[in-house]
Design a protein around this motif. Structure first.
Motif, PDB file in Angstrom:
ATOM      1  N   LEU A   1      -6.923   6.468   8.226  1.00 24.15           N
ATOM      2  CA  LEU A   1      -6.310   7.374   9.253  1.00 24.15           C
ATOM      3  C   LEU A   1      -5.117   6.701  10.063  1.00 24.15           C
ATOM      4  CD1 LEU A   1      -5.450  10.265   9.916  1.00 24.15           C
ATOM      5  CD2 LEU A   1      -6.986  10.149  11.661  1.00 24.15           C
ATOM      6  N   TRP A   2      -5.624   5.584  10.755  1.00 25.27           N
ATOM      7  CA  TRP A   2      -4.599   4.619  11.364  1.00 25.27           C
ATOM      8  C   TRP A   2      -3.691   4.019  10.471  1.00 25.27           C
ATOM      9  CZ3 TRP A   2      -4.007  -0.697  11.239  1.00 25.27           C
ATOM     10  CH2 TRP A   2      -3.122  -1.090  12.177  1.00 25.27           C
ATOM     11  N   THR A   3      -3.869   3.706   9.220  1.00 25.30           N
ATOM     12  CA  THR A   3      -2.963   3.058   8.555  1.00 25.30           C
ATOM     13  C   THR A   3      -1.899   3.968   7.971  1.00 25.30           C
ATOM     14  OG1 THR A   3      -4.736   1.324   7.692  1.00 25.30           O
ATOM     15  CG2 THR A   3      -2.695   1.702   6.374  1.00 25.30           C
ATOM     16  N   LEU A   4      -2.613   5.028   7.657  1.00 28.34           N
ATOM     17  CA  LEU A   4      -1.531   6.229   7.086  1.00 28.34           C
ATOM     18  C   LEU A   4      -0.668   6.644   8.248  1.00 28.34           C
ATOM     19  CD1 LEU A   4      -3.989   8.618   5.139  1.00 28.34           C
ATOM     20  CD2 LEU A   4      -2.161   6.909   4.166  1.00 28.34           C
ATOM     21  N   LEU A   5      -1.199   6.833   9.620  1.00 30.18           N
ATOM     22  CA  LEU A   5      -0.197   7.304  10.642  1.00 30.18           C
ATOM     23  C   LEU A   5       0.713   6.093  10.965  1.00 30.18           C
ATOM     24  CD1 LEU A   5      -2.492   8.819  13.063  1.00 30.18           C
ATOM     25  CD2 LEU A   5      -0.906   9.916  11.829  1.00 30.18           C
ATOM     26  N   SER A   6       0.443   4.834  10.846  1.00 26.74           N
ATOM     27  CA  SER A   6       1.519   3.762  11.075  1.00 26.74           C
ATOM     28  C   SER A   6       2.430   3.659  10.217  1.00 26.74           C
ATOM     29  CB  SER A   6       0.280   2.375  11.102  1.00 26.74           C
ATOM     30  OG  SER A   6      -0.509   2.266  12.110  1.00 26.74           O
ATOM     31  N   ILE A   7       2.091   3.936   8.835  1.00 28.73           N
ATOM     32  CA  ILE A   7       3.249   4.186   7.898  1.00 28.73           C
ATOM     33  C   ILE A   7       4.199   5.329   8.138  1.00 28.73           C
ATOM     34  CG2 ILE A   7       3.702   4.334   5.526  1.00 28.73           C
ATOM     35  CD1 ILE A   7       1.031   2.897   4.860  1.00 28.73           C
ATOM     36  N   VAL A   8       3.570   6.572   8.291  1.00 31.97           N
ATOM     37  CA  VAL A   8       4.336   7.682   8.534  1.00 31.97           C
ATOM     38  C   VAL A   8       5.248   7.437   9.840  1.00 31.97           C
ATOM     39  CG1 VAL A   8       4.147  10.059   9.166  1.00 31.97           C
ATOM     40  CG2 VAL A   8       2.820   9.126   7.287  1.00 31.97           C
ATOM     41  N   VAL A   9       4.788   7.139  11.036  1.00 39.52           N
ATOM     42  CA  VAL A   9       5.279   6.684  11.886  1.00 39.52           C
ATOM     43  C   VAL A   9       6.765   5.845  11.975  1.00 39.52           C
ATOM     44  CG1 VAL A   9       5.576   5.775  14.211  1.00 39.52           C
ATOM     45  CG2 VAL A   9       3.845   7.411  13.723  1.00 39.52           C
ATOM     46  N   ALA A  10       6.551   4.763  11.104  1.00 43.62           N
ATOM     47  CA  ALA A  10       7.388   3.921  10.967  1.00 43.62           C
ATOM     48  C   ALA A  10       8.657   4.455   9.845  1.00 43.62           C
ATOM     49  CB  ALA A  10       6.978   2.623  10.066  1.00 43.62           C
ATOM     50  N   PHE A  11       8.114   5.135   8.886  1.00 49.90           N
ATOM     51  CA  PHE A  11       9.422   5.922   8.317  1.00 49.90           C
ATOM     52  C   PHE A  11       9.980   7.140   8.822  1.00 49.90           C
ATOM     53  CE2 PHE A  11       7.173   3.779   4.436  1.00 49.90           C
ATOM     54  CZ  PHE A  11       8.418   3.568   3.535  1.00 49.90           C
ATOM     55  N   ALA A  12       9.193   7.772   9.509  1.00 52.67           N
ATOM     56  CA  ALA A  12       9.906   8.776  10.565  1.00 52.67           C
ATOM     57  C   ALA A  12      10.912   8.415  11.236  1.00 52.67           C
ATOM     58  CB  ALA A  12       8.768   9.617  11.238  1.00 52.67           C
ATOM     59  N   GLU A  13      10.730   7.289  12.190  1.00 49.96           N
ATOM     60  CA  GLU A  13      11.485   6.636  13.076  1.00 49.96           C
ATOM     61  C   GLU A  13      12.840   5.971  12.304  1.00 49.96           C
ATOM     62  OE1 GLU A  13      11.895   6.734  16.224  1.00 49.96           O
ATOM     63  OE2 GLU A  13       9.782   7.430  16.838  1.00 49.96           O
ATOM     64  N   LEU A  14      12.602   5.352  11.171  1.00 49.89           N
ATOM     65  CA  LEU A  14      13.573   4.822  10.324  1.00 49.89           C
ATOM     66  C   LEU A  14      14.661   5.896   9.790  1.00 49.89           C
ATOM     67  CD1 LEU A  14      14.820   2.342   9.048  1.00 49.89           C
ATOM     68  CD2 LEU A  14      13.275   2.598   7.238  1.00 49.89           C
TER      69      LEU A  14
END
Length: 228
Positions: A12-25
């Protein structure tokens, strides 16, 4: 030997980390930070030489990009033209937006690096006796601070001439005038909140992957360990 450790909290932490990075970008690159007042038939957009449109159109303005009505809409299917209005960093409309761009870029860069590293945490949990989860969590917290600084400075630039051209003469620092806030601004805020959630959640991922149950399975010689 690589022991692949998969737990619900670490995944879950890995998925959230990827989602957050893409969302901000995506938010940073978008032109939908400010939605300008509607332009009626035959009026010119800010930065547009002329041309009409059959229906009122809301131009949008981002940190370095904008979307305006397509003056050749009768010949093309796309009704809007989107792209950067600033060809160089110095052409960004406001000094506050330049600072925003720097802070957001640094924060997003850190988040992207953490997202990349997080994929490998299933196999490698520590480097130089330091937990990758704890290091990544610290980096996410630092990235969140950069994002907060950028988002605080961004509204201070609403008084620049570029913003006034889109939002009317009542626009000023922290007052958007006739403009409304677009989805990109709210996405950036939501991504910042999730960044701090990820930073906190990284500690839970560390606890899950270093639990006694995991160590027992490693001692039993298992290379693939999946725990709820």
């Amino acid at each position: 030997m690589c022991h692949v450790i998969v737990t619900c909290r670490s995944m879950l932490w890995t998925l959230l980390s990827i989602v957050v990075a893409f969302a901000e970008l995506i938010a940073f690159m978008s032109a939908d930070w400010l939605i300008g007042k509607a332009k009626p038939r035959g009026s010119a957009e800010p930065g547009e030489q002329g041309g009409g449109s059959p229906e009122p159109h809301h131009p949008t303005l981002g940190i370095y990009a904008r979307c305006i009505r397509n003056p050749g809409v009768q010949h093309f299917q796309r009704e809007t033209l989107c792209g950067p209005y600033a060809e160089t960093f110095g052409e960004i409309a406001s000094g506050f937006w330049q600072a925003t761009a720097i802070f957001l870029a640094v924060g997003i860069f850190i988040l992207c690096m953490v997202a990349l590293v997080s994929v490998f945490t299933m196999c490698v949990q520590s480097i130089m006796k330091k937990s990758i989860f704890n290091v990544c969590g610290l980096l996410q917290g630092i990235a969140g601070l950069f994002l907060i600084l950028g988002l605080i400075l961004y509204p201070a630039g609403w008084g620049c001439q570029k913003a006034i051209g889109y939002c009317g003469h009542y626009a000023s620092a922290y007052k958007p005038g006739d403009c409304s806030l677009g989805w990109a601004f709210y996405t950036a805020i939501g991504g910042t909140v999730l960044t701090f959630i990820c930073a906190v959640f990284s500690a839970q991922a560390e606890i899950a992957t270093s639990s006694d149950k995991v160590q027992e399975e490693i001692e039993e010689g298992k290379n693939l360990i999946c725990l709820l």
